[in-house]
Design a protein around this motif. Structure first.
Motif, short mmCIF file in Angstrom:
data_model
loop_
_atom_site.label_atom_id
_atom_site.label_comp_id
_atom_site.label_asym_id
_atom_site.label_seq_id
_atom_site.Cartn_x
_atom_site.Cartn_y
_atom_site.Cartn_z
N VAL A 18 -17.68 21.28 -12.82
CA VAL A 18 -16.67 22.51 -12.61
C VAL A 18 -15.31 21.89 -12.24
O VAL A 18 -15.22 21.23 -11.10
CB VAL A 18 -17.38 23.30 -11.44
N VAL A 23 -10.68 14.32 -11.22
CA VAL A 23 -11.94 13.93 -10.70
C VAL A 23 -13.06 14.56 -11.64
O VAL A 23 -13.84 13.71 -12.21
CB VAL A 23 -12.05 14.44 -9.35
N GLU A 42 -13.16 24.69 -16.75
CA GLU A 42 -12.06 24.65 -16.14
C GLU A 42 -11.43 26.18 -16.07
O GLU A 42 -11.53 26.76 -16.94
CB GLU A 42 -10.75 23.85 -16.61
N ASN A 44 -8.46 27.53 -15.39
CA ASN A 44 -7.17 27.89 -15.94
C ASN A 44 -7.40 27.65 -17.63
O ASN A 44 -8.23 26.79 -18.03
CB ASN A 44 -6.36 26.65 -15.42
N LYS A 52 1.63 16.71 -8.69
CA LYS A 52 0.91 16.41 -7.47
C LYS A 52 1.02 15.07 -7.08
O LYS A 52 1.82 14.32 -6.83
CB LYS A 52 -0.49 17.30 -7.31
N ARG A 55 0.59 8.33 -8.28
CA ARG A 55 0.23 6.98 -8.25
C ARG A 55 -1.47 6.54 -8.30
O ARG A 55 -2.17 7.13 -7.34
CB ARG A 55 0.77 6.20 -6.83
N GLU A 133 -3.78 14.30 -16.58
CA GLU A 133 -4.73 15.39 -16.86
C GLU A 133 -4.80 15.58 -18.60
O GLU A 133 -5.95 15.22 -18.93
CB GLU A 133 -4.62 16.58 -16.01
N ASP A 187 -14.17 21.11 -8.11
CA ASP A 187 -13.32 22.17 -8.28
C ASP A 187 -12.35 22.16 -6.96
O ASP A 187 -11.98 23.48 -6.63
CB ASP A 187 -14.13 23.55 -8.23
N THR A 192 -15.40 26.42 -4.96
CA THR A 192 -16.55 27.36 -4.84
C THR A 192 -17.81 26.83 -4.78
O THR A 192 -18.74 27.20 -3.98
CB THR A 192 -16.60 28.29 -6.32
N ALA A 304 -17.35 16.51 -5.44
CA ALA A 304 -16.56 15.24 -5.57
C ALA A 304 -15.11 15.49 -5.47
O ALA A 304 -14.64 16.57 -5.82
CB ALA A 304 -16.87 14.47 -6.73
N GLY A 316 -1.47 7.85 -0.70
CA GLY A 316 -2.19 8.26 -2.29
C GLY A 316 -3.56 8.07 -2.22
O GLY A 316 -4.23 7.40 -3.13
C1 LIG Z 1 2.34 16.75 -3.08
C2 LIG Z 1 1.01 16.11 -3.50
C3 LIG Z 1 1.20 14.52 -3.95
C4 LIG Z 1 -0.03 13.77 -4.02
N1 LIG Z 1 0.16 12.46 -4.24
C5 LIG Z 1 -1.24 11.78 -4.51
C6 LIG Z 1 -1.07 10.41 -5.07
O1 LIG Z 1 0.13 9.83 -5.22
N2 LIG Z 1 -2.21 9.87 -5.21
C7 LIG Z 1 -3.35 10.48 -4.97
O2 LIG Z 1 -4.51 9.78 -5.21
N3 LIG Z 1 -3.46 11.77 -4.76
C8 LIG Z 1 -2.42 12.53 -4.54
N4 LIG Z 1 -2.41 13.67 -4.17
C9 LIG Z 1 -3.48 14.52 -4.17
C10 LIG Z 1 -4.23 14.88 -5.59
O3 LIG Z 1 -3.44 15.64 -6.11
C11 LIG Z 1 -5.58 15.52 -5.30
O4 LIG Z 1 -6.27 14.63 -4.47
C12 LIG Z 1 -6.25 15.58 -6.76
O5 LIG Z 1 -5.59 16.75 -7.41
C13 LIG Z 1 -7.64 16.03 -6.60
O6 LIG Z 1 -8.33 16.03 -7.94
P1 LIG Z 1 -9.68 16.93 -7.93
O7 LIG Z 1 -10.23 16.66 -9.59
O8 LIG Z 1 -10.84 16.81 -7.21
O9 LIG Z 1 -9.14 18.49 -7.80
P2 LIG Z 1 -8.16 19.34 -8.37
O10 LIG Z 1 -6.84 18.45 -8.90
O11 LIG Z 1 -7.58 20.48 -7.20
O12 LIG Z 1 -8.76 19.98 -9.64
C14 LIG Z 1 -9.85 21.00 -9.30
C15 LIG Z 1 -9.84 21.83 -10.51
O13 LIG Z 1 -10.81 22.84 -10.52
C16 LIG Z 1 -10.45 24.02 -11.06
N5 LIG Z 1 -11.37 25.05 -10.48
C17 LIG Z 1 -11.57 25.51 -9.26
N6 LIG Z 1 -12.33 26.36 -9.07
C18 LIG Z 1 -13.05 26.72 -10.20
C19 LIG Z 1 -14.20 27.39 -10.71
N7 LIG Z 1 -14.75 28.10 -9.81
N8 LIG Z 1 -14.51 27.40 -12.03
C20 LIG Z 1 -13.85 26.50 -12.75
N9 LIG Z 1 -12.85 25.76 -12.52
C21 LIG Z 1 -12.42 25.71 -10.99
C22 LIG Z 1 -9.12 24.07 -10.66
O14 LIG Z 1 -8.23 25.09 -11.42
C23 LIG Z 1 -8.50 22.70 -10.77
O15 LIG Z 1 -7.95 22.37 -12.01
C24 LIG Z 1 -1.52 14.54 -3.84
C25 LIG Z 1 -1.33 15.88 -3.67
C26 LIG Z 1 -0.20 16.57 -3.31
C27 LIG Z 1 -0.22 17.93 -3.01
#
Ligand SMILES: Cc1cc2nc3c(=O)[nH]c(=O)nc-3n(C[C@H](O)[C@H](O)[C@H](O)COP(=O)(O)OP(=O)(O)OC[C@H]3O[C@@H](n4cnc5c(N)ncnc54)[C@H](O)[C@@H]3O)c2cc1C
Length: 546
Positions: A18, A23, A42, A44, A52, A55, A133, A187, A192, A304, A316
């Motif tokens: 999800v 990740v 996903e 969206n 976001k 690096r 992405e 997610d 959720t 995760a 980062g």
């Molecule tokens: C300003 C800023 C700068 C950053 N810089 C860095 C950096 O340089 N290096 C670094 O390592 N990290 C950085 N980060 C952090 C990084 O952006 C996040 O750690 C990363 O996006 C996490 O990835 P994720 O896949 O766990 O979650 P997310 O990127 O949040 O993705 C989660 C996805 O799940 C989807 N989703 C949610 N709920 C549901 C549902 N119920 N059903 C289906 N889909 C769902 C969402 O739409 C989203 O697409 C930064 C963050 C910010 C805000």
């Protein structure tokens, strides 16, 4: 599930992932390469162009190399010859108060090629999350065992002893039920999946709100008078504007403690201090948290990435920690589904990754403290051409030179993590606690639980590249010791094991043992010069049966 009968369709898969953030996409990529059937949903319909992360750290790039995509990521990211320097200045036009040079990818690669001391195999890569992405998605969509569905939201799930039933809602159409052997919640921060498992986040939430704006500014990169780099801190309190170069070199983000969206364009203009045309593309507010989940899953459901931990981006460690979660979990899922993984294998995901989540939240706090440390030297006279103004500048510059390194020089946090007290790592009793797993500087070690250090072999290949997708028993330095008993144990338990003879003396020196048992994610299970007395026990521990 109360109303699952009304759902139109029941789909079955081995793993339901999800969230298609970085990740979830990495989990899908590794599972797909291992031939596991998975469905990635996903909510969206398309990726959101919010800048976001930018690096990928050295460890993430090593992981991407292992997944066969490191050079594609680099091709899509900041050009390899672009400097990664960090500046503290009164404005982008100067004067510069402090400057931390950081090598371009090309320079860092040349340094890595020239050294053979067990360091890191790949340097970092600047790539904007909004570039990474879609790239990952395009790669994942080509994997035959992976189905990717955007515009499809997880609404609810429940699990029984064998599997998970999930209710998903496509944007267009009726709700559907997905039955999966495992569910992985990638997610994000408001997960959720985490909430439905009733897992609390521990630590400090809602620390501070900041605004981030994305600008298109075609000429700035070529015209920066103070030099090319990736981070520009403007020494202007109390807003402390912070400009970050994005991968196109035409886009920039600005972070500032502004009180309204409208202010951001003006702060950008003032920070540039030169007449340059720009367009503000978006503004959003985001909140800093330092939180880690109290558990990383329950039964057949795991979390995760940001679903499990939320850090301040300084240092980062957000996505990069999540990529580490992804590849710790994915091979364990694949092994369990293939039938040879024991019950401790999936249980070890929490035991291994949660301590790293807690540690990286702590490291992120330290990085933020470093940044606040030099900012505290700010005085309104900072730009004055007076003795007092010069003293303020000198003090801030000196603090920046030490404190900002807590953000930029943390290779040990990035790649030196070690799985301590893991049920699937062999205990070395009597040898003390081992090297400090929280050392900010990376020190190569073969201590069980650590990542296998990188070694260049005599034929110019990297040792990491020689290891297959299963377990590997490394036989180093022309060892004559028989390992057939361990090979027999792995055969008996039907666990894939490659035997790799590495006669090179340099490898034997850097990894100072004759035998190393390496897991599919390149972490070391066991080391020694002769096999342990009970080889079956080693095979059973490694594969999660004890
Ligand atoms: C300003 C800023 C700068 C950053 N810089 C860095 C950096 O340089 N290096 C670094 O390592 N990290 C950085 N980060 C952090 C990084 O952006 C996040 O750690 C990363 O996006 C996490 O990835 P994720 O896949 O766990 O979650 P997310 O990127 O949040 O993705 C989660 C996805 O799940 C989807 N989703 C949610 N709920 C549901 C549902 N119920 N059903 C289906 N889909 C769902 C969402 O739409 C989203 O697409 C930064 C963050 C910010 C805000």
């Amino acid at each position: 599930m109360a109303s699952s009968e009304s759902a139109n369709r029941v789909a079955e898969t081995q793993v339901l992932i999800v969230g298609a953030g970085p990740v979830g996409l990495t989990v899908a990529l590794d599972l797909g390469r291992r031939g596991v059937r998975c469905l990635l949903i996903e909510r969206n319909e398309t990726f959101i162009q919010l800048p976001k992360m930018e690096r990928c750290n050295a460890r993430t790039m090593e992981i991407y190399r292992r997944l066969g995509i490191a050079e594609q990521v680099r091709d899509a990211g900041l050009p390899r010859d672009a400097p990664m320097d960090v500046f503290l200045a009164l404005s982008m036009a100067g004067p510069v108060l402090a400057h931390l040079p950081c090598p371009s990818v090309a320079q860092a690669k040349a340094e890595i090629a020239a050294r053979n001391d067990g360091g890191l195999l790949e340097p970092y890569q600047l790539i904007s999350q909004y570039t990474l992405e879609p790239l990952l998605r395009s790669i994942v969509e080509k994997l035959p065992s992976v189905t990717v569905r955007f515009g499809c939201e997880l609404i609810f799930f429940e699990q029984d002893a064998e599997a998970v039933n999930a209710r998903v809602q496509p944007i267009a159409g009726a709700p559907e039920t997905v039955r999966a052997s495992y569910l992985v919640g990638c997610d994000g921060g408001s997960s959720t999946v985490r909430k439905q498992l009733g897992i609390r986040l521990e630590g400090e939430g809602n620390i501070r709100k900041l605004r981030q704006a994305l600008f298109r500014c075609d000429d700035l990169y070529e015209r920066i008078p103070i030099g090319k780099g990736r981070h520009y801190h403007i020494a202007e309190g109390p807003l402390f504007p912070f400009l970050i170069l994005q991968d196109s070199t035409r886009h920039w983000t600005l972070h500032a403690a502004a009180s309204s969206d409208a202010e951001m364009a003006e702060i950008f203009r003032k920070s540039l201090a030169m007449p340059i045309t720009f367009e503000m593309l978006s503004v959003n507010e985001w909140t800093q948290h330092l939180l880690c989940a109290e558990r990383y899953g329950d039964g057949h459901v795991f979390i995760a990435g940001d679903a499990a931990h939320l850090v301040i981006p300084t240092g980062g460690l957000g996505m990069n920690t999540g990529v580490g979660d992804a590849v710790d979990l994915s091979w364990k899922l694949a092994a369990t589904l293939a039938g040879w993984g024991g019950p401790q294998l999936l249980a070890s995901y929490d035991a291994e990754r949660r301590p790293i989540g807690v540690r990286n939240v702590k490291a992120s706090r330290a990085a933020m403290t470093g940044r606040l440390g030099w900012r505290a030297a700010y005085r309104p006279n900072i730009a004055d051409e007076t003795t007092e103004g010069a003293a303020t500048r000198a003090q801030m510059a000196a603090l920046f030179d030490t404190e900002q390194r807590k953000v930029t020089e943390i290779s040990g946090i990035e790649a030196g993590y070690r799985y301590v007290n893991s049920p699937i790592i062999w205990d070395e009793p009597g040898d003390g606690p081992g090297p400090d797993p929280d050392n900010p500087h990376y020190v190569p070690t073969t201590w069980p639980g650590a990542r296998l250090p990188h070694v260049w072999l005599n034929d110019g290949t990297a040792l990491h590249d020689r290891l297959g997708p299963g377990y590997t028993l490394l036989r180093l330095g022309k060892t004559r010791n028989s390992t057939s008993a361990l090979e027999e144990s792995f055969r008996k338990f039907r666990v894939p094991l490659d035997i790799l003879e590495i006669p090179d003396e340099n490898a034997r020196e850097i990894l100072p043992y004759e035998l190393l048992l390496i897991r599919p994610d390149l972490h070391i299970v066991w080391r020694g010069n002769t096999l342990p007395h009970d080889v079956d026990k080693l095979a059973l521990v490694a594969t999660g049966h004890l």
